[in-house]
Design a protein around this motif. Structure first.
Motif, short mmCIF file in Angstrom:
data_model
loop_
_atom_site.label_atom_id
_atom_site.label_comp_id
_atom_site.label_asym_id
_atom_site.label_seq_id
_atom_site.Cartn_x
_atom_site.Cartn_y
_atom_site.Cartn_z
N GLY A 1 1.58 4.38 -12.71
CA GLY A 1 1.46 4.45 -11.43
C GLY A 1 0.67 3.21 -10.76
O GLY A 1 0.49 3.29 -9.57
N CYS A 2 0.66 2.06 -11.51
CA CYS A 2 0.40 1.01 -10.93
C CYS A 2 1.19 0.13 -10.15
O CYS A 2 0.58 -0.71 -9.13
N GLN B 1 -4.66 -4.99 -8.96
CA GLN B 1 -3.52 -5.29 -7.90
C GLN B 1 -3.08 -6.91 -7.75
O GLN B 1 -2.68 -7.30 -6.73
N ARG C 1 -9.41 15.22 -11.35
CA ARG C 1 -7.97 15.34 -11.98
C ARG C 1 -7.64 16.62 -12.79
O ARG C 1 -6.68 17.15 -12.98
N HIS D 1 0.85 -1.14 0.03
CA HIS D 1 -0.09 0.12 -0.02
C HIS D 1 0.82 1.06 0.05
O HIS D 1 1.98 1.20 0.58
N ARG D 2 0.53 2.33 -0.61
CA ARG D 2 1.24 3.52 -0.86
C ARG D 2 0.21 4.44 -0.61
O ARG D 2 -0.70 4.73 -1.55
N GLU E 1 -3.26 6.20 0.05
CA GLU E 1 -4.35 5.51 0.22
C GLU E 1 -4.47 4.30 -0.79
O GLU E 1 -5.73 4.06 -1.09
N ARG E 2 -3.45 4.24 -1.70
CA ARG E 2 -3.46 3.17 -2.97
C ARG E 2 -3.19 1.96 -2.55
O ARG E 2 -2.13 1.66 -1.85
N ASP E 3 -3.87 0.82 -3.01
CA ASP E 3 -3.49 -0.46 -2.72
C ASP E 3 -2.83 -1.06 -4.19
O ASP E 3 -3.29 -0.86 -5.27
N LEU E 4 -1.53 -1.00 -4.09
CA LEU E 4 -0.72 -1.46 -5.43
C LEU E 4 -0.94 -3.14 -5.60
O LEU E 4 -1.08 -3.41 -6.92
#
Length: 639
Positions: free
Chosen positions: A37-38, A224, A425, A10-11, A13-16
């Motif tokens: 960004g994935c 993910q 965005r 996790h980075r 709030e994102r789940d990689l």
């Protein structure tokens, strides 16, 4: 073996990654793909031990030597050659120990001999020569190899980082976007180098032709997870299209996308000339119709509108000398750009492709001759350093509003959505964007202005595979004229109807296709290297007296006898190449059969993909053998 088990990462709030598994076996060459960004670069940091997982484990052999390509390099007074040599840390340590031992009067002779033996065992004495060869392949002249690192621009420093990574004797090599700052000739050279690399290779790249030539597997970031596909990138597209077709909604999108592409191919076929480039583009478009279904879930869908008014010609260069105050780069250019012309500029590094585009764009005035513009000329120019012109404190929406103050906010947001700027965005500050996001915005600004002439100098740098695919589709249907410089051969093949070769101070029509150009470029670089080697040798020895005719005949007969084994071997290789090419075509024909992907034939698909990889490897080996023998023959004849 590289083994990822249940890895979550996790980075913010994102789940990689979420409970991702993946195994990569020694000696495999694997492409890492996924949207910007994935988490592709983050995966490399995990393998390098620079990051810890939030869950799961990452295992790889503790004895493996790992080489990776840094993305930044500090300015220093160290020469480019020494900087690349530092990539081999064991060599540098031995050099230091040897220098200290030889400078000391108390050095034991046995120890000195042992150091020399270790140096020989790692082929250390050829280290400077190997580093020079790497730099030469990456486009650095012999003079530039002695220049300090600080004297190079950012893109060329990235090339130095790549050379340093290649210099390292590695069991595992991690390369992150190695072709981003390379031109086509350096990209082709890197392909050949990586094909010979004996270790395990993980490479992040958005260049599909480059991946096709180098890798035998693809790891794709999907929801993910890490999904491993066998074969090169083209095989991945076919396998992914088959999997998506099993989902009804995706299948319906596929059919619409395929119908659209097939209709475009039919329209192009009706107007295509018999020129070799046009026929090559037709084949490329046929392939695009087959792979389009693999990209139905791409977030990027846009068109490139053209100006309603046009001129004929749009722009005309007459007897133009192109260059700078201290030198002419391209002489006597005669080039008229009519509406609808689609030209790819080819040529070795430094030949003047970018200078020609700058002159067409009007940012570089011709040294002599004329540049005449049509009344309704509207240029859309994407320069190599276009991203630097963006306002880092502005948003995508603000950039468009500055171009069209009277346009409605909704129309601007709808337009930006095709370039991946969705929802809030459009209000984000550009300074926080990645290189790929900035490149997408620069293309959006260019398209919004409705040019009738697109001048594109390496537009795909920083773009991911899905955005490159969307750009290729948009350019294929753009009604205006296009002048393109790119190391992305897939984009060139699907965009250009004709090529101009910029080389040796000239810009002239090129009758071959990209495969022909690849062979021309290999020969050009070989001849260039030979000329440099000859010019670097100290001349001054007197010429031999002319021999009489009898002696000359004897020498000629002896030369023919000496060359006979090599010429016979060359003919044998040519026969093998013809047979391998025929076998490869047969396998590719089977893989192109849509019936193969109707379900339940996974083993046959895997077998054919293996056969295709084997035949491609055989073709590469035969080509390298052919080139080496041809070069040997030329060397003997020139002695």
């Amino acid at each position: 073996m590289i083994n990822l088990q249940g890895v979550s990462l996790h980075r913010g709030e994102r789940d990689l990654l979420d409970s991702a598994d993946c195994r990569i076996f020694p000696g495999h060459k694997v492409g890492i793909i996924g949207a910007n960004g994935c988490g592709k670069s983050t995966l490399f940091k995990l393998l390098l031990g620079q990051l810890e997982t939030d869950a799961g484990r990452v295992d790889l052999p503790s004895t493996w030597r790992i080489s990776h390509m840094a993305q930044e390099v500090e300015a220093s007074e160290q020469s480019a050659l020494d900087y690349v040599l530092d990539g081999d840390s064991e060599l540098r340590l031995l050099q230091k120990q040897l220098a200290e031992a030889e400078a000391s009067s108390n050095t034991d002779g046995h120890k000195l001999a042992e150091l020399h033996e270790r140096m020989a065992s790692i082929d250390g004495y050829s280290g400077p020569a190997r580093a020079a060869q790497l730099l030469d392949g990456l486009g650095f002249s012999h003079a530039e190899q002695q220049r300090p690192v600080r004297s190079f621009s950012g893109g060329w420093r990235i090339r130095l980082n790549l050379g340093r990574a290649l210099m390292c004797p590695a069991d595992l090599m991690l390369l992150d976007e190695p072709t981003n700052h390379l031109d086509l000739d350096a990209t082709l050279w890197l392909e050949q180098w990586l094909q010979r690399f004996p270790g395990t290779l993980l490479i992040i790249s958005h260049d599909r032709d480059f991946l096709d030539a180098v890798v035998d597997g693809i790891v794709s970031f999907e929801q993910q997870k890490l999904v491993l596909y066998s074969g090169n990138y083209s095989a991945f597209e076919r396998a992914r299209a088959e999997r998506l077709a099993q989902q009804q909604i995706q299948f319906e999108k596929q059919q619409a996308e395929r119908a659209h592409m097939e209709d475009f191919v039919r329209r192009f076929r009706a107007k295509a000339s018999k020129a070799k480039q046009a026929q090559s583009r037709l084949k490329a478009l046929d392939r695009m119709a087959l792979i389009a279904p693999a990209h139905v879930d791409s977030p990027f869908h846009f068109t490139l509108p053209s100006s309603d008014k046009t001129s004929n010609p749009l722009i005309d260069l007459r007897e133009a000398d192109i260059g700078y105050t201290d030198r002419v780069v391209v002489k006597d250019v005669q080039l008229g750009i009519q509406p609808g012309r689609r030209i790819g500029l080819l040529g070795p590094n430094g030949a003047g492709k970018s200078s020609l585009i700058k002159t067409l764009a009007g940012t570089l005035a011709p040294l002599s001759g004329e540049r005449q513009c049509g009344e309704h000329l509207a240029i859309g120019y994407f320069a190599q350093h276009q991203l630097e012109a963006l306002d880092s404190n502005g948003s995508p929406l603000l950039h468009l509003q500055r171009l069209s103050p009277d346009a409605s906010e909704q129309s601007l947001r709808d337009f930006l959505g095709g370039y991946g700027f969705i929802g809030d965005r459009v209000f984000e500050i550009v300074g926080g964007f990645s290189g790929g996001e900035k490149a997408r915005l620069a293309l959006a600004l260019l398209a919004w202005q409705k040019p009738n002439l697109l001048l594109l100098d390496e537009p795909t740098n920083h773009l991911d595979l899905e955005m490159r695919h969307a750009l290729t589709l948009a350019l294929a249907e753009f009604p205006g004229a296009v002048i393109l410089v790119s190391h992305d051969r897939h984009l060139l093949a699907n965009t250009a109807d004709e090529f101009i070769l910029v080389a040796d101070g000239r810009a002239e029509p090129y009758s071959g296709d990209l495969d022909d150009y690849k062979q021309w470029l290999l020969g050009f670089n070989r001849d260039k290297k030979r000329k440099e080697e000859k010019s670097s040798t100290v001349s001054g020895s007197e010429e031999k007296a002319p021999e009489d005719k009898k002696t000359q005949r004897r020498a000629a007969a002896a030369l023919r006898e000496q060359l006979k084994p090599l010429t016979n071997k060359l003919k044998n290789i040519e026969r093998q190449m013809a047979a391998a090419e025929k076998a490869l075509a047969a396998v590719q024909e089977k893989l192109a059969d849509e019936a193969l992907y109707s379900g339940g034939q996974q083993e046959e698909i895997a077998r054919l993909n293996r056969q295709q990889s084997e035949q491609q490897e055989l073709m590469e080996e035969l080509e390298m053998d052919w080139l080496e023998i041809s070069e040997t023959l030329e060397d003997i004849r020139s002695e």
